[in-house]
Design a protein around this motif. Structure first.
Motif, PDB file in Angstrom:
ATOM      1  N   GLY A 162       0.782  -1.233   0.000  1.00  0.00           N
ATOM      2  CA  GLY A 162       0.000   0.000   0.000  1.00  0.00           C
ATOM      3  C   GLY A 162       0.810   1.277   0.000  1.00  0.00           C
ATOM      4  O   GLY A 162       0.242   2.366  -0.046  1.00  0.00           O
ATOM      5  N   THR A 163       2.159   1.160   0.039  1.00  0.00           N
ATOM      6  CA  THR A 163       3.002   2.358   0.072  1.00  0.00           C
ATOM      7  C   THR A 163       3.650   2.661  -1.268  1.00  0.00           C
ATOM      8  O   THR A 163       4.442   3.593  -1.377  1.00  0.00           O
ATOM      9  N   GLU A 164       3.325   1.895  -2.287  1.00  0.00           N
ATOM     10  CA  GLU A 164       4.038   2.017  -3.558  1.00  0.00           C
ATOM     11  C   GLU A 164       3.925   3.413  -4.179  1.00  0.00           C
ATOM     12  O   GLU A 164       4.929   3.995  -4.603  1.00  0.00           O
ATOM     13  N   THR A 165       2.722   3.953  -4.230  1.00  0.00           N
ATOM     14  CA  THR A 165       2.550   5.290  -4.807  1.00  0.00           C
ATOM     15  C   THR A 165       3.275   6.332  -3.974  1.00  0.00           C
ATOM     16  O   THR A 165       3.925   7.240  -4.517  1.00  0.00           O
ATOM     17  N   GLN A 166       3.169   6.219  -2.658  1.00  0.00           N
ATOM     18  CA  GLN A 166       3.845   7.160  -1.766  1.00  0.00           C
ATOM     19  C   GLN A 166       5.354   7.149  -2.013  1.00  0.00           C
ATOM     20  O   GLN A 166       5.997   8.208  -2.088  1.00  0.00           O
ATOM     21  N   VAL A 167       5.928   5.960  -2.137  1.00  0.00           N
ATOM     22  CA  VAL A 167       7.367   5.858  -2.373  1.00  0.00           C
ATOM     23  C   VAL A 167       7.740   6.455  -3.719  1.00  0.00           C
ATOM     24  O   VAL A 167       8.724   7.202  -3.833  1.00  0.00           O
ATOM     25  N   LEU A 168       6.976   6.162  -4.749  1.00  0.00           N
ATOM     26  CA  LEU A 168       7.271   6.732  -6.061  1.00  0.00           C
ATOM     27  C   LEU A 168       7.179   8.253  -6.039  1.00  0.00           C
ATOM     28  O   LEU A 168       7.980   8.940  -6.692  1.00  0.00           O
ATOM     29  N   ARG A 169       6.240   8.801  -5.296  1.00  0.00           N
ATOM     30  CA  ARG A 169       6.163  10.258  -5.154  1.00  0.00           C
ATOM     31  C   ARG A 169       7.395  10.803  -4.454  1.00  0.00           C
ATOM     32  O   ARG A 169       7.922  11.873  -4.820  1.00  0.00           O
ATOM     33  N   ARG A 170       7.852  10.095  -3.425  1.00  0.00           N
ATOM     34  CA  ARG A 170       9.060  10.515  -2.707  1.00  0.00           C
ATOM     35  C   ARG A 170      10.277  10.493  -3.635  1.00  0.00           C
ATOM     36  O   ARG A 170      11.112  11.400  -3.610  1.00  0.00           O
ATOM     37  N   LEU A 171      10.382   9.454  -4.448  1.00  0.00           N
ATOM     38  CA  LEU A 171      11.497   9.364  -5.381  1.00  0.00           C
ATOM     39  C   LEU A 171      11.419  10.468  -6.427  1.00  0.00           C
ATOM     40  O   LEU A 171      12.432  11.090  -6.775  1.00  0.00           O
ATOM     41  N   ARG A 172      10.220  10.715  -6.916  1.00  0.00           N
ATOM     42  CA  ARG A 172      10.040  11.784  -7.905  1.00  0.00           C
ATOM     43  C   ARG A 172      10.476  13.134  -7.335  1.00  0.00           C
ATOM     44  O   ARG A 172      11.103  13.943  -8.037  1.00  0.00           O
ATOM     45  N   ALA A 173      10.175  13.374  -6.067  1.00  0.00           N
ATOM     46  CA  ALA A 173      10.518  14.649  -5.435  1.00  0.00           C
ATOM     47  C   ALA A 173      12.023  14.856  -5.313  1.00  0.00           C
ATOM     48  O   ALA A 173      12.484  15.976  -5.082  1.00  0.00           O
ATOM     49  N   CYS A 174      12.798  13.782  -5.481  1.00  0.00           N
ATOM     50  CA  CYS A 174      14.253  13.877  -5.378  1.00  0.00           C
ATOM     51  C   CYS A 174      14.922  14.192  -6.711  1.00  0.00           C
ATOM     52  O   CYS A 174      16.144  14.395  -6.761  1.00  0.00           O
ATOM     53  N   LEU A 175      14.151  14.227  -7.797  1.00  0.00           N
ATOM     54  CA  LEU A 175      14.717  14.363  -9.137  1.00  0.00           C
ATOM     55  C   LEU A 175      14.870  15.809  -9.589  1.00  0.00           C
ATOM     56  O   LEU A 175      14.078  16.685  -9.212  1.00  0.00           O
ATOM     57  N   THR A 176      15.849  16.037 -10.448  1.00  0.00           N
ATOM     58  CA  THR A 176      15.887  17.261 -11.228  1.00  0.00           C
ATOM     59  C   THR A 176      14.746  17.216 -12.238  1.00  0.00           C
ATOM     60  O   THR A 176      14.125  16.170 -12.459  1.00  0.00           O
ATOM     61  N   ALA A 177      14.495  18.330 -12.887  1.00  0.00           N
ATOM     62  CA  ALA A 177      13.402  18.381 -13.866  1.00  0.00           C
ATOM     63  C   ALA A 177      13.605  17.371 -14.987  1.00  0.00           C
ATOM     64  O   ALA A 177      12.641  16.809 -15.515  1.00  0.00           O
ATOM     65  N   GLU A 178      14.852  17.119 -15.380  1.00  0.00           N
ATOM     66  CA  GLU A 178      15.152  16.194 -16.472  1.00  0.00           C
ATOM     67  C   GLU A 178      15.614  14.833 -15.963  1.00  0.00           C
ATOM     68  O   GLU A 178      16.022  13.977 -16.764  1.00  0.00           O
ATOM     69  N   GLY A 179      15.528  14.619 -14.674  1.00  0.00           N
ATOM     70  CA  GLY A 179      16.016  13.375 -14.100  1.00  0.00           C
ATOM     71  C   GLY A 179      15.095  12.198 -14.361  1.00  0.00           C
ATOM     72  O   GLY A 179      13.954  12.347 -14.817  1.00  0.00           O
ATOM     73  N   PHE A 180      15.576  11.010 -14.042  1.00  0.00           N
ATOM     74  CA  PHE A 180      14.798   9.792 -14.271  1.00  0.00           C
ATOM     75  C   PHE A 180      14.951   8.836 -13.100  1.00  0.00           C
ATOM     76  O   PHE A 180      15.901   8.916 -12.317  1.00  0.00           O
TER      77      PHE A 180
END
Length: 201
Positions: free
Chosen positions: A128-146
């Motif tokens: 149940g935490t998968e979306t939350q984790v992906l959001r956290r990872l996304r927040a760590c990226l530069t605009a062009e990051g992956f």
């Protein structure tokens, strides 16, 4: 406090030490343990900032550091982080549950060019935490990051569900392969390597 991950709830008490010993043994035998790092290295600029999310024993963090990148490795398991710091010094390591990942909490305001989540990280998250984790990872990226992640699609997490979590997190699938050495994706594959980018607004 973060909900216990499947790494804790679905494994035996001595699993962490078994995992550490396993990778030390494979390294001593000369096995190739850094294929994922070679792929990431080919995808980023020189001296990139890379987050190894769920870094485990640090095998990929250490290799990427040796290739000249600024690497931070995080994992919820303190035993694995201790082994990473011992076996693969150079990167910065921290004990962090990915549901609580935050750049400021790590003392790092600068985002990353890439986030790597190898070793079935998505499978071992608390349910149940998968979306939350992906959001956290996304927040760590530069605009062009992956983000690049790989996991077995026949263990707890179906690919259709994963893709739904990806969309919910404001990400999109850019590439998908069946292996870390870029064999073509096919519907019968039991493993998926996926490259994610931030959704275009």
């Amino acid at each position: 406090m973060a909900e216990p991950t499947r790494w804790v709830t679905a494994t035996k008490d001595d699993h962490s030490q078994w995992y550490i010993d396993r990778f030390r043994r494979m390294a001593a035998q000369g096995e190739d343990l850094v294929g994922e790092a070679r792929l990431v290295d080919a995808m980023v600029p020189r001296q990139a900032r890379i987050l190894d999310a769920g870094c485990g024993t640090g095998r990929l963090s250490g290799d990427l550091h040796q290739r000249g990148h600024a690497v931070v490795g995080v994992d919820a398991d303190p035993e694995l982080i201790a082994a990473a710091a011992q076996d693969h010094p150079g990167p910065s390591y921290a004990v962090v549950d990915l549901t609580e990942l935050d750049l400021d909490a790590l003392g790092m305001g600068q985002p990353f060019d890439a986030v790597l989540a190898a070793g079935n990280v998505m499978v071992f998250l608390a349910p149940g935490t998968e979306t939350q984790v992906l959001r956290r990872l996304r927040a760590c990226l530069t605009a062009e990051g992956f983000i690049i992640l790989g996991f077995h699609v026949d263990r707890h997490l179906k690919l259709t569900d994963f893709d739904q979590y990806v969309a919910e997190a404001g990400l999109r699938v850019e590439h998908r392969f069946a292996t870390w050495d870029l064999k073509a994706w096919h519907d019968d594959a039991d493993f998926a390597v996926t490259v994610l980018r931030q959704s275009r607004s």
